[in-house]
Write a protein that holds these residues in place. Structure first.
Motif, PDB file in Angstrom:
ATOM      1  N   UNK A  76     113.323  91.800  51.188  1.00  0.00           N
ATOM      2  CA  UNK A  76     113.944  92.901  51.931  1.00  0.00           C
ATOM      3  C   UNK A  76     113.722  94.232  51.219  1.00  0.00           C
ATOM      4  N   UNK A  77     113.804  94.229  49.897  1.00  0.00           N
ATOM      5  CA  UNK A  77     113.573  95.456  49.146  1.00  0.00           C
ATOM      6  C   UNK A  77     112.167  95.980  49.319  1.00  0.00           C
ATOM      7  N   UNK A  78     111.208  95.072  49.358  1.00  0.00           N
ATOM      8  CA  UNK A  78     109.822  95.489  49.556  1.00  0.00           C
ATOM      9  C   UNK A  78     109.612  96.017  50.969  1.00  0.00           C
ATOM     10  N   UNK A  79     110.194  95.330  51.949  1.00  0.00           N
ATOM     11  CA  UNK A  79     110.016  95.752  53.337  1.00  0.00           C
ATOM     12  C   UNK A  79     110.722  97.074  53.631  1.00  0.00           C
ATOM     13  N   UNK A  80     111.870  97.297  52.994  1.00  0.00           N
ATOM     14  CA  UNK A  80     112.631  98.522  53.236  1.00  0.00           C
ATOM     15  C   UNK A  80     112.170  99.674  52.354  1.00  0.00           C
ATOM     16  N   UNK A  81     111.316  99.394  51.398  1.00  0.00           N
ATOM     17  CA  UNK A  81     110.814 100.429  50.517  1.00  0.00           C
ATOM     18  C   UNK A  81     111.844 100.927  49.511  1.00  0.00           C
ATOM     19  N   UNK A  82     112.709 100.021  49.037  1.00  0.00           N
ATOM     20  CA  UNK A  82     113.717 100.408  48.052  1.00  0.00           C
ATOM     21  C   UNK A  82     113.056 100.800  46.736  1.00  0.00           C
ATOM     22  N   UNK A  83     113.659 101.730  46.015  1.00  0.00           N
ATOM     23  CA  UNK A  83     113.127 102.065  44.686  1.00  0.00           C
ATOM     24  C   UNK A  83     113.185 100.857  43.754  1.00  0.00           C
ATOM     25  N   UNK A  84     112.316 100.871  42.777  1.00  0.00           N
ATOM     26  CA  UNK A  84     112.195  99.744  41.855  1.00  0.00           C
ATOM     27  C   UNK A  84     113.495  99.507  41.095  1.00  0.00           C
TER      28      UNK A  84
ATOM     29  N   UNK B 196     116.500  99.554  42.124  1.00  0.00           N
ATOM     30  CA  UNK B 196     117.393  98.686  42.889  1.00  0.00           C
ATOM     31  C   UNK B 196     116.896  97.245  42.899  1.00  0.00           C
ATOM     32  N   UNK B 197     115.612  97.094  42.924  1.00  0.00           N
ATOM     33  CA  UNK B 197     115.051  95.740  42.880  1.00  0.00           C
ATOM     34  C   UNK B 197     115.363  95.095  41.527  1.00  0.00           C
ATOM     35  N   UNK B 198     115.342  95.893  40.451  1.00  0.00           N
ATOM     36  CA  UNK B 198     115.715  95.364  39.140  1.00  0.00           C
ATOM     37  C   UNK B 198     117.175  94.943  39.103  1.00  0.00           C
ATOM     38  N   UNK B 199     118.035  95.583  39.871  1.00  0.00           N
ATOM     39  CA  UNK B 199     119.425  95.143  39.950  1.00  0.00           C
ATOM     40  C   UNK B 199     119.518  93.731  40.522  1.00  0.00           C
ATOM     41  N   UNK B 200     118.707  93.442  41.544  1.00  0.00           N
ATOM     42  CA  UNK B 200     118.667  92.087  42.089  1.00  0.00           C
ATOM     43  C   UNK B 200     118.199  91.099  41.023  1.00  0.00           C
ATOM     44  N   UNK B 201     117.192  91.499  40.264  1.00  0.00           N
ATOM     45  CA  UNK B 201     116.675  90.628  39.215  1.00  0.00           C
ATOM     46  C   UNK B 201     117.732  90.360  38.141  1.00  0.00           C
ATOM     47  N   UNK B 202     118.436  91.395  37.721  1.00  0.00           N
ATOM     48  CA  UNK B 202     119.457  91.210  36.693  1.00  0.00           C
ATOM     49  C   UNK B 202     120.626  90.373  37.197  1.00  0.00           C
ATOM     50  N   UNK B 203     120.994  90.542  38.455  1.00  0.00           N
ATOM     51  CA  UNK B 203     122.058  89.716  39.027  1.00  0.00           C
ATOM     52  C   UNK B 203     121.629  88.247  39.064  1.00  0.00           C
ATOM     53  N   UNK B 204     120.378  88.001  39.424  1.00  0.00           N
ATOM     54  CA  UNK B 204     119.874  86.630  39.441  1.00  0.00           C
ATOM     55  C   UNK B 204     119.834  86.049  38.030  1.00  0.00           C
TER      56      UNK B 204
END
Length: 75
Positions: A35-43, A45-53
């Motif tokens: 979803x982050x890639x499709x929505x064009x979120x800044x990196x 925010x994607x790192x926040x998903x990674x850290x939560x995981x």
């Protein structure tokens, strides 16, 4: 689980919870990255998903180690 130790039942429930957390984390992590890639979120925010995981995986690892150690001390 008739006739079993209540502590064994608690261990089974903890292991089941850890397994559900790992499975749900994988699904949510993959979905969030897609979803982050499709929505064009800044990196960042994607790192926040990674850290939560990573936090969820670390929690599951700690629970697994504690379960393993409790089983070893029982034997």
């Amino acid at each position: 689980m008739k006739g079993t130790d209540p502590q064994d039942h608690a261990r089974v429930m903890q292991a089941r919870t850890a397994a559900i957390v790992v499975a749900a984390t994988m699904v949510l992590w993959i979905g969030a990255n897609f979803a982050g890639r499709e929505m064009g979120l800044p990196v960042r925010y994607v790192f926040l998903f990674d850290f939560a995981a990573l936090a969820a995986f670390f929690w599951a690892l700690v629970v697994g180690i504690r379960l393993w150690l409790s089983r070893q001390s029982k034997e």
